[in-house]
Motif scaffolding. Structure first.
Motif, PDB file in Angstrom:
ATOM      1  N   LYS A 242       0.986  -1.195   0.086  1.00 57.76           N
ATOM      2  CA  LYS A 242      -0.126  -0.148   0.095  1.00 57.76           C
ATOM      3  C   LYS A 242       1.017   1.285   0.064  1.00 57.76           C
ATOM      4  O   LYS A 242       2.039   1.396   0.536  1.00 57.76           O
ATOM      5  N   ILE A 247      -3.874   0.642  -3.320  1.00 56.75           N
ATOM      6  CA  ILE A 247      -3.628  -0.677  -2.570  1.00 56.75           C
ATOM      7  C   ILE A 247      -3.331  -1.470  -3.411  1.00 56.75           C
ATOM      8  O   ILE A 247      -4.096  -1.628  -4.369  1.00 56.75           O
ATOM      9  N   HIS A 249      -2.827  -4.924  -5.719  1.00 57.01           N
ATOM     10  CA  HIS A 249      -3.883  -6.109  -5.874  1.00 57.01           C
ATOM     11  C   HIS A 249      -3.167  -7.234  -4.926  1.00 57.01           C
ATOM     12  O   HIS A 249      -2.191  -7.658  -5.168  1.00 57.01           O
ATOM     13  N   ILE A 284      -6.297   2.006 -12.049  1.00 56.59           N
ATOM     14  CA  ILE A 284      -7.648   2.539 -12.403  1.00 56.59           C
ATOM     15  C   ILE A 284      -8.069   2.721 -13.983  1.00 56.59           C
ATOM     16  O   ILE A 284      -9.289   2.901 -14.387  1.00 56.59           O
ATOM     17  N   ASN A 286      -8.898   1.833 -17.713  1.00 61.45           N
ATOM     18  CA  ASN A 286     -10.061   1.002 -18.225  1.00 61.45           C
ATOM     19  C   ASN A 286     -11.024   0.440 -17.439  1.00 61.45           C
ATOM     20  O   ASN A 286     -11.284   1.052 -16.337  1.00 61.45           O
ATOM     21  N   GLY A 287     -11.094  -0.938 -17.586  1.00 67.91           N
ATOM     22  CA  GLY A 287     -11.888  -1.831 -16.752  1.00 67.91           C
ATOM     23  C   GLY A 287     -11.075  -2.110 -15.543  1.00 67.91           C
ATOM     24  O   GLY A 287     -11.495  -2.903 -14.686  1.00 67.91           O
ATOM     25  N   GLY A 288      -9.999  -1.569 -15.103  1.00 70.90           N
ATOM     26  CA  GLY A 288      -9.128  -2.042 -14.025  1.00 70.90           C
ATOM     27  C   GLY A 288      -8.160  -3.100 -14.468  1.00 70.90           C
ATOM     28  O   GLY A 288      -8.226  -3.736 -15.329  1.00 70.90           O
ATOM     29  N   THR A 289      -6.816  -2.718 -13.670  1.00 71.02           N
ATOM     30  CA  THR A 289      -5.955  -3.661 -13.854  1.00 71.02           C
ATOM     31  C   THR A 289      -5.435  -4.090 -12.513  1.00 71.02           C
ATOM     32  O   THR A 289      -5.271  -3.586 -11.535  1.00 71.02           O
TER      33      THR A 289
ATOM     34  N   SER B  17     -10.709  -1.749   2.665  1.00 68.24           N
ATOM     35  CA  SER B  17     -10.364  -1.562   1.052  1.00 68.24           C
ATOM     36  C   SER B  17      -9.366  -2.332   0.753  1.00 68.24           C
ATOM     37  O   SER B  17      -8.213  -2.154   1.191  1.00 68.24           O
ATOM     38  N   GLY B  18      -9.486  -3.129  -0.336  1.00 73.05           N
ATOM     39  CA  GLY B  18      -8.225  -3.799  -0.954  1.00 73.05           C
ATOM     40  C   GLY B  18      -8.374  -5.143  -0.461  1.00 73.05           C
ATOM     41  O   GLY B  18      -7.765  -6.131  -0.983  1.00 73.05           O
ATOM     42  N   ARG B  42     -11.808  -7.520 -12.730  1.00 73.77           N
ATOM     43  CA  ARG B  42     -10.301  -7.532 -12.505  1.00 73.77           C
ATOM     44  C   ARG B  42      -9.933  -6.937 -11.357  1.00 73.77           C
ATOM     45  O   ARG B  42      -8.692  -7.341 -10.686  1.00 73.77           O
ATOM     46  N   VAL B  43     -10.564  -6.216 -10.756  1.00 74.48           N
ATOM     47  CA  VAL B  43     -10.193  -5.383  -9.635  1.00 74.48           C
ATOM     48  C   VAL B  43     -10.987  -5.995  -8.127  1.00 74.48           C
ATOM     49  O   VAL B  43     -10.619  -5.616  -7.100  1.00 74.48           O
ATOM     50  N   MET B  73      -3.709  -1.131   8.486  1.00 69.94           N
ATOM     51  CA  MET B  73      -2.938  -1.917   7.988  1.00 69.94           C
ATOM     52  C   MET B  73      -1.566  -2.056   8.761  1.00 69.94           C
ATOM     53  O   MET B  73      -1.225  -0.688   9.212  1.00 69.94           O
ATOM     54  N   ASN B  90      -3.526   4.015   8.376  1.00 67.80           N
ATOM     55  CA  ASN B  90      -5.259   4.055   8.010  1.00 67.80           C
ATOM     56  C   ASN B  90      -5.387   3.456   6.765  1.00 67.80           C
ATOM     57  O   ASN B  90      -4.389   3.696   5.709  1.00 67.80           O
ATOM     58  N   VAL B  91      -6.183   2.771   6.379  1.00 68.82           N
ATOM     59  CA  VAL B  91      -6.844   2.368   5.186  1.00 68.82           C
ATOM     60  C   VAL B  91      -7.948   3.112   4.813  1.00 68.82           C
ATOM     61  O   VAL B  91      -9.232   2.674   5.534  1.00 68.82           O
ATOM     62  N   GLN B 210     -12.887  -0.486  -2.958  1.00 70.37           N
ATOM     63  CA  GLN B 210     -11.939   0.406  -2.856  1.00 70.37           C
ATOM     64  C   GLN B 210     -12.477   1.925  -3.003  1.00 70.37           C
ATOM     65  O   GLN B 210     -11.973   2.766  -3.460  1.00 70.37           O
ATOM     66  N   THR B 213     -10.826   4.588  -0.525  1.00 68.82           N
ATOM     67  CA  THR B 213      -9.504   4.798  -0.844  1.00 68.82           C
ATOM     68  C   THR B 213      -9.298   5.719  -2.345  1.00 68.82           C
ATOM     69  O   THR B 213      -8.619   6.807  -2.257  1.00 68.82           O
ATOM     70  N   ARG B 214     -10.124   5.182  -3.397  1.00 66.59           N
ATOM     71  CA  ARG B 214      -9.878   5.900  -4.565  1.00 66.59           C
ATOM     72  C   ARG B 214     -11.152   5.864  -5.494  1.00 66.59           C
ATOM     73  O   ARG B 214     -11.066   6.074  -6.597  1.00 66.59           O
ATOM     74  N   LEU B 215     -12.282   5.361  -4.903  1.00 65.24           N
ATOM     75  CA  LEU B 215     -13.543   5.182  -5.845  1.00 65.24           C
ATOM     76  C   LEU B 215     -12.891   4.304  -7.058  1.00 65.24           C
ATOM     77  O   LEU B 215     -13.608   4.297  -8.077  1.00 65.24           O
ATOM     78  N   LEU B 216     -12.251   3.269  -6.664  1.00 67.57           N
ATOM     79  CA  LEU B 216     -11.632   2.488  -7.840  1.00 67.57           C
ATOM     80  C   LEU B 216     -12.767   1.605  -8.578  1.00 67.57           C
ATOM     81  O   LEU B 216     -12.727   1.602  -9.778  1.00 67.57           O
ATOM     82  N   TYR B 219     -14.964   3.726 -10.956  1.00 69.19           N
ATOM     83  CA  TYR B 219     -14.583   4.109 -12.363  1.00 69.19           C
ATOM     84  C   TYR B 219     -14.321   2.785 -13.240  1.00 69.19           C
ATOM     85  O   TYR B 219     -14.737   2.774 -14.451  1.00 69.19           O
ATOM     86  N   THR B 220     -13.676   1.662 -12.510  1.00 67.19           N
ATOM     87  CA  THR B 220     -13.438   0.606 -13.404  1.00 67.19           C
ATOM     88  C   THR B 220     -14.840  -0.071 -13.938  1.00 67.19           C
ATOM     89  O   THR B 220     -14.782  -0.695 -14.943  1.00 67.19           O
ATOM     90  N   PHE B 223     -16.420   1.539 -16.557  1.00 67.29           N
ATOM     91  CA  PHE B 223     -15.877   1.499 -17.942  1.00 67.29           C
ATOM     92  C   PHE B 223     -16.248   0.323 -18.662  1.00 67.29           C
ATOM     93  O   PHE B 223     -16.631   0.113 -19.610  1.00 67.29           O
TER      94      PHE B 223
END
Lengths: 330, 361
Positions: A242, A247, A249, A284, A286-289, B17-18, B42-43, B73, B90-91, B210, B213-216, B219-220, B223
């Motif tokens: 992290k 964070i 994967h 972040i 596209n669809g995430g990596t 998160s994570g 994928r995430v 963490m 912190n997380v 997540q 932490t970042r609206l992950l 977004y993904t 998309f």
């Protein structure tokens, strides 16, 4: 390898002005890559095709470095400047910087009334030996990088721009040593990391990888009065769990640990409170990596004496080769 | 469905998160009876699709409720007289004032119970005794020796807060992670509401990762799923002593519907219309610039997605005693369900045309 490190760390390449870096790196990788391209932002991308059955993996190491940009020239020929990336004012006094055209300047500041305080960036100036705007060999908008010769003392390697030319070295060496891989590996030498992980963003959007691994420096907790952090120089490659921007994967972290243990590569686990890397952008896209980072422990980051350990660099290369040479099951 | 039991199952599952795998499994089991397909992307976001009845290709509405929660963490293992202690970071947006003396679970080689420890006031100098602790003052005590800690815990292990969901009076409940499991529960109610009701659009219910932490995941998933429209569901500030009156809402007063730059006015109106059809009490919430929710990420995916935002009033956000009214959770679920039932083939064209008319005036 020190020769390659010296060549890259001493070169000019503030964020947005990475052309020279591309020209330096390209000949190093040409013989080992199946394809090389440059995208619209200036990322240099070398592809090593897989033998099949693998994933699409993006490796990102940024070519750019922190620097300064001229904002104003005084009547006396001194240059006021702004920062490119995270320039720390307390590291500036007495620094030397070099512009793209080779002109060298020294940095000083307005008189300091109270020596216990540090001036803000706006009170510093560059002296290139000019006496007026007319005889000044650089202009507003010109960018300069710091200059400082590379130093190798035993295992300890010190230079400016170790962040992240040492990551570029890890990428180059990995590409050289990677005989076969099942994966299509895209080695991206990215631009504009120091100003908001921007090159990696567009490269990742374009390449759309399954897995993204950044190679970058991380801080250490092994110097006097350091912020507590379980990373020390010489203790191995740092596997990022992290940082303040992402964070990693969990499956990728697990895989990195397994590969390191299986190949007996020394590693440390990294939880970093300040800063982030190209992995933040890749995650972040596209669809995430599935994104993570192999970090090179580095003392004095964003100073002109960034210091890494040669054994750690070697561990990072070995770890990345192990990851790429084998199947990736997340 | 018993809303208390639903919230209990959801909030008492650990998912900083994570590290959302465990809650994703729980939600999979909850949603499975109501949807046509389930997958993990994928995430790590959980994607559940309930097909509509219109001929394919059908428009799709994405519902985003984040399933992660704030946590900690391990950043360092330290020794004191043979005992092992953990220093943490912190997380997500952890409120440092309230983590001292909390019960925690350290997700090491196995789950280990611990406490957030520091010195009692008797042992602090006067000038420190009334100040909150910082991370440098806090350790996790697992009751283990250094050797046992080292064998079971490493830097980078996640830590979650441990707190059972409690009933307060009436329909109020209090616990941890109601931000945002209350919304996950609402989506569950929505999917149940849709059983036996016809809807034209596909529903893509996403439990995002997540967000804290970042609206992950927002977004993904937006998309990858490329929905025609989207609604984020998150908690909003509940009214209470000291809370400002302008953007805080009564617990039990119904869900909030947001208007502001992160939402499409057409989605705001559609949600209002659905509330009217149900004769449901709702409140309008506003945000300037950044809603602090998944809506912010959903809206700009791809070529832009008309996005709405529904809120569940909650007191004591980011503490272990977050409190909501279960009626609001149930209402939010029905509101989303009614919105979906009312979506037709012309919906996107209609709200787009309305934007153009507004421009002309």
């Amino acid at each position: 390898m020190n020769e390659l490190i010296k060549k890259l760390v001493e070169a000019y390449g503030p964020s947005g002005f990475e052309d020279g870096m591309r020209d330096l790196i390209r000949p190093e990788i040409e013989a080992y890559a199946d394809e090389i391209s440059v995208d619209a932002l200036g990322n240099l991308i070398a592809v090593k095709k897989g033998s099949g059955g693998g994933l699409k993996v993006m490796i990102a190491a940024h070519m750019d470095e922190i620097g300064v940009m001229v904002t104003h020239i005084t009547q006396d020929g001194f240059l006021r400047f702004t920062n490119i990336g995270g320039v720390l004012p307390h590291n500036l006094m007495g620094s030397r910087v070099q512009f793209a055209n080779g002109v060298i300047g020294v940095i000083s500041s307005d008189r300091l009334e109270d020596r216990s305080k540090i001036h803000p960036l706006t009170k510093f100036f560059i002296d290139v030996g000019a006496s007026s705007p007319d005889d000044c060999p650089v202009g507003v908008g010109d960018a300069a990088g710091f200059i400082r010769p590379f130093l190798a003392q035993g295992k300890r390697l010190t230079a400016k721009a170790m962040d992240d030319r040492i990551g570029c070295v890890v990428a180059i060496e990995t590409l050289k040593r990677l005989k076969t891989t099942p994966h299509d590996v895209y080695f991206a030498f990215t631009v504009q990391e120091e100003v908001g992980v921007r090159g990696a963003m567009t490269a990742a959007n374009h390449l759309d990888p399954d897995v993204g691994i950044a190679l970058d420096v991380t801080l250490t907790g092994d110097v006097p009065e350091a912020r507590p952090m379980a990373i020390s120089l010489g203790q191995g490659a740092a596997i990022k769990v992290k940082d303040s921007g992402m964070i990693a994967h969990a499956g990728l972290v697990r895989l990195m640990k397994q590969r390191a243990e299986a190949a007996q590569i020394s590693y440390q686990l990294e939880v970093l409170d300040g800063g982030s890397t190209d992995a933040r952008s890749m995650q972040i896209a596209n669809g995430g990596t599935a994104a993570g980072c192999i970090s090179i422990p580095c003392r004095y980051v964003h100073s002109q004496s960034e210091t890494v350990d040669a054994d750690d660099v070697e561990s990072c290369i070995k770890l990345l080769v192990e990851i790429l040479a084998n199947p990736i099951n997340l | 469905m018993d809303t208390f039991k639903l919230l209990q199952t959801l909030t008492e599952t650990a998912a900083p998160s994570g590290r959302e795998q465990q809650i994703a499994q729980v939600i999979t089991e909850l949603w499975e009876p109501y949807v046509d397909s389930l997958s993990i992307d994928r995430v790590g976001s959980l994607i559940a699709v309930k097909n509509g009845r219109a001929p394919a290709p059908r428009p799709r509405l994405l519902l985003a409720a984040h399933m992660d929660e704030i946590g900690l963490m391990v950043r360092q293992v330290v020794e004191h007289a043979g005992n092992g202690f953990l220093r943490v970071t912190n997380v997500g947006g952890v409120d440092i004032r309230q983590i001292y003396a909390q019960l925690v679970t350290v997700h090491g080689r196995k789950d280990l119970h611990g406490v957030m420890a520091s010195l009692p006031p008797h042992m602090l100098p006067d000038e420190r005794s009334d100040k909150p602790f910082g991370y440098e003052d806090l350790v996790i005590d697992l009751g283990l020796s250094m050797a046992e800690v080292q064998a079971n815990v490493s830097v980078g292990d996640f830590v979650s807060f441990r707190q059972p969901l409690r009933k307060l009076q009436g329909k109020r409940v209090s616990g941890k992670a109601l931000d945002n499991r209350a919304s996950v529960a609402a989506v569950t109610v929505c999917l149940e509401y849709l059983q036996g009701r016809a809807h034209d659009w596909d529903v893509v219910a996403v439990a995002t990762v997540q967000e804290e932490t970042r609206l992950l995941g927002a977004y993904t998933s937006a998309f990858a799923q490329r929905p025609s429209a989207a609604v984020a569901i998150d908690v909003t500030f509940g009214k209470g002593p000291g809370a400002n009156d302008e953007n805080a809402f009564e617990l039990g007063g119904g869900p909030t519907i947001d208007i502001g730059p992160n939402v499409h006015p057409g989605m705001y109106q559609a949600l209002q219309d659905a509330a009217d059809a149900l004769e449901m009490s709702v409140n309008t919430a506003t945000h300037a610039r950044y809603s602090g929710t998944d809506a912010f990420g959903l809206q700009i995916a791809r070529e832009g997605i008309p996005t709405g935002l529904v809120g569940i009033p909650l007191r004591y956000m980011h503490t272990m005693v977050e409190s909501v009214d279960m009626k609001d959770v149930e209402r939010t679920g029905r509101l989303l369900g009614e919105l979906i039932v009312r979506l037709d083939a012309k919906f996107i064209d209609t709200i787009t045309a309305a934007m153009m008319e507004a421009d002309k005036s």
